[in-house]
Design a protein around this motif. Structure first.
Motif, short mmCIF file in Angstrom:
data_model
loop_
_atom_site.label_atom_id
_atom_site.label_comp_id
_atom_site.label_asym_id
_atom_site.label_seq_id
_atom_site.Cartn_x
_atom_site.Cartn_y
_atom_site.Cartn_z
N VAL A 176 -4.28 2.66 -5.87
CA VAL A 176 -3.10 2.20 -5.16
C VAL A 176 -2.87 3.13 -3.98
CG1 VAL A 176 -1.50 3.48 -6.66
CG2 VAL A 176 -0.66 1.57 -5.30
N LEU A 177 -2.64 2.54 -2.84
CA LEU A 177 -2.34 3.26 -1.61
C LEU A 177 -0.84 3.10 -1.35
CD1 LEU A 177 -3.39 4.79 0.92
CD2 LEU A 177 -3.77 2.55 1.97
N VAL A 178 -0.11 4.22 -1.39
CA VAL A 178 1.34 4.19 -1.23
C VAL A 178 1.68 4.75 0.15
CG1 VAL A 178 3.56 4.86 -2.21
CG2 VAL A 178 1.58 4.58 -3.70
N THR A 205 -13.82 -5.78 -10.14
CA THR A 205 -14.01 -4.67 -11.07
C THR A 205 -13.21 -3.43 -10.67
OG1 THR A 205 -15.99 -3.97 -9.84
CG2 THR A 205 -16.31 -5.43 -11.73
N ALA A 206 -12.70 -3.38 -9.44
CA ALA A 206 -11.97 -2.21 -8.97
C ALA A 206 -10.67 -2.65 -8.30
CB ALA A 206 -12.83 -1.40 -7.99
N PRO A 207 -9.64 -2.95 -9.09
CA PRO A 207 -8.38 -3.46 -8.52
C PRO A 207 -7.77 -2.49 -7.52
CG PRO A 207 -8.40 -3.67 -10.92
CD PRO A 207 -9.58 -2.83 -10.55
N TYR A 208 -7.17 -3.03 -6.50
CA TYR A 208 -6.59 -2.22 -5.43
C TYR A 208 -5.27 -2.84 -4.96
CZ TYR A 208 -5.87 -0.44 -0.67
OH TYR A 208 -5.33 0.09 0.46
N ALA A 209 -4.29 -2.01 -4.73
CA ALA A 209 -3.02 -2.46 -4.17
C ALA A 209 -2.57 -1.52 -3.07
CB ALA A 209 -1.95 -2.52 -5.26
N ARG A 210 -1.95 -2.09 -2.06
CA ARG A 210 -1.35 -1.32 -0.96
C ARG A 210 0.16 -1.57 -0.99
NH1 ARG A 210 -3.19 -0.92 5.35
NH2 ARG A 210 -1.13 -0.56 6.27
N LEU A 211 0.92 -0.51 -1.14
CA LEU A 211 2.36 -0.61 -1.27
C LEU A 211 3.03 0.17 -0.14
CD1 LEU A 211 4.97 -1.24 -2.79
CD2 LEU A 211 4.52 0.74 -4.24
N THR A 212 3.82 -0.52 0.68
CA THR A 212 4.57 0.14 1.74
C THR A 212 6.04 0.21 1.32
OG1 THR A 212 3.06 -0.68 3.43
CG2 THR A 212 5.25 0.03 4.16
N GLU A 249 -4.94 -12.08 -1.72
CA GLU A 249 -3.76 -11.61 -1.00
C GLU A 249 -3.98 -10.27 -0.33
OE1 GLU A 249 -1.01 -13.27 -0.63
OE2 GLU A 249 -1.80 -14.94 -1.80
N PRO A 250 -5.11 -10.01 0.27
CA PRO A 250 -5.62 -8.75 0.80
C PRO A 250 -5.16 -7.51 0.04
CG PRO A 250 -3.98 -9.58 2.38
CD PRO A 250 -4.26 -10.66 1.31
N HIS A 251 -5.20 -7.61 -1.31
CA HIS A 251 -5.00 -6.46 -2.19
C HIS A 251 -3.68 -5.77 -1.93
CE1 HIS A 251 -9.16 -7.24 -2.97
NE2 HIS A 251 -9.47 -6.96 -1.73
N ARG A 252 -2.62 -6.49 -1.70
CA ARG A 252 -1.31 -5.87 -1.50
C ARG A 252 -0.42 -6.11 -2.70
NH1 ARG A 252 -0.74 -4.14 3.71
NH2 ARG A 252 -2.32 -4.93 5.13
N LEU A 253 0.34 -5.08 -3.06
CA LEU A 253 1.23 -5.18 -4.19
C LEU A 253 2.43 -6.04 -3.83
CD1 LEU A 253 1.61 -4.04 -7.05
CD2 LEU A 253 3.02 -2.25 -6.06
N ASN A 254 2.76 -6.98 -4.69
CA ASN A 254 3.89 -7.87 -4.45
C ASN A 254 5.19 -7.11 -4.72
OD1 ASN A 254 5.83 -9.82 -4.47
ND2 ASN A 254 4.75 -11.21 -5.85
N ARG A 255 5.99 -6.91 -3.68
CA ARG A 255 7.20 -6.10 -3.82
C ARG A 255 8.29 -6.83 -4.61
NH1 ARG A 255 8.20 -1.75 -1.74
NH2 ARG A 255 10.41 -2.22 -1.68
N THR A 256 8.15 -8.10 -4.86
CA THR A 256 9.17 -8.82 -5.62
C THR A 256 8.79 -8.96 -7.08
OG1 THR A 256 8.20 -10.98 -5.15
CG2 THR A 256 9.82 -10.14 -3.58
N GLY A 257 7.60 -8.53 -7.42
CA GLY A 257 7.15 -8.69 -8.80
C GLY A 257 7.41 -7.49 -9.65
#
Length: 257
Positions: A176-178, A205-212, A249-257
């Motif tokens: 995760v990239l914060v 195999t390598a989940p990724y999320a970007r959180l702003t 969803e270009p590996h972005r974390l859903n801020r509403t979830g």
């Protein structure tokens, strides 16, 4: 939670550590959280460390040499010494078992440096990079006070030779990239290159999320301490697969979830 203060003798220094033991522990996972440069110390990592421990993840934070309550002179520290010190803390407080590595700012590079150690890479199941930096490989061993270190930092594009990019692309665990909404320290080009390295991994195999984080600045550890709800959501993103969006969803974390 049980807070245990200790010191680790390593790299010619005495490093101040805090270990947070969850009660009751729910598994063998240990998180190592590492602060950035300048005036950073382990206390900036404590809010996120507490959240991880509340979820059952044993958490370890420490002061690099020249920071906080550790011995040493900041100008004598180097990227290579930071990696050695982090490794020594792991050897003392988490010699076995799965790892979660968290690095803020300069420690984004330190996370990558630890992943270059095969015995640690195989144990690391997840990483988190908070407003991470990347540094030219040729200054890895130089003390921060060396003129060549500063001159290289000021050289346009010197960060492109960092080993962090290839290392992160090869990492097979969760990531995760914060990021802060506004970062006055890390150039946007560095951030996007690190993002690209993480996105280059096979999403299946390598989940990724970007959180702003809206309203946050570069000092993310401190900001998370002032925003407990966001801190809890970052911890959840690191530990819970249900927080990841689909690859489309270009590996972005859903801020509403």
């Amino acid at each position: 939670m049980d807070f245990v203060e200790s010191t680790v003798e390593a790299d010619g220094e005495r490093l101040a550590c805090t270990v947070i033991e969850p009660e009751p522990p729910t598994g063998p996972l240990t998180a190592l959280l590492m602060h950035g440069a300048g005036s950073g110390d382990r206390h900036r990592c404590l809010p996120l460390a507490r959240e991880l421990a509340a979820a059952g993840c044993r958490s370890v934070v420490f002061d690099f040499a020249g920071h906080g309550a550790s011995t040493g002179v900041l100008g004598e520290l180097s990227l290579a010494r930071r990696a050695r010190q982090a490794r020594a803390v792991l050897d003392r407080h988490a010699p076995t078992g799965p790892l979660l590595l968290v690095g803020f700012s300069m420690s984004g590079q330190t996370v990558a440096d630890l992943l270059r150690m095969p015995e640690l890479a195989v144990r690391t199941t997840a990483i988190a990079l908070g407003a991470p930096a990347a540094y030219a490989r040729e200054i890895h061993e130089l003390p921060f006070a060396a003129p060549e270190f500063t001159n290289t930092l000021r050289t346009e594009g010197s960060w492109r030779s960092s080993r962090a990019f290839d290392t992160l692309t090869a990492f097979g665990g969760r990531a995760v990239l914060v990021l802060p909404e506004t970062d006055g320290v890390i150039p946007a080009e560095v951030t996007e290159s690190l993002d690209a390295a993480l996105r280059a991994r096979p999403a299946s195999t390598a989940p990724y999320a970007r959180l702003t984080l809206p309203g946050a600045d570069h000092l993310l550890g401190r900001w998370l301490g002032e925003h407990p709800q966001e801190c809890a959501r970052v911890a959840a993103a690191l530990l819970d697969r249900t927080c990841w969006t689909a690859p489309a969803e270009p590996h972005r974390l859903n801020r509403t979830g």
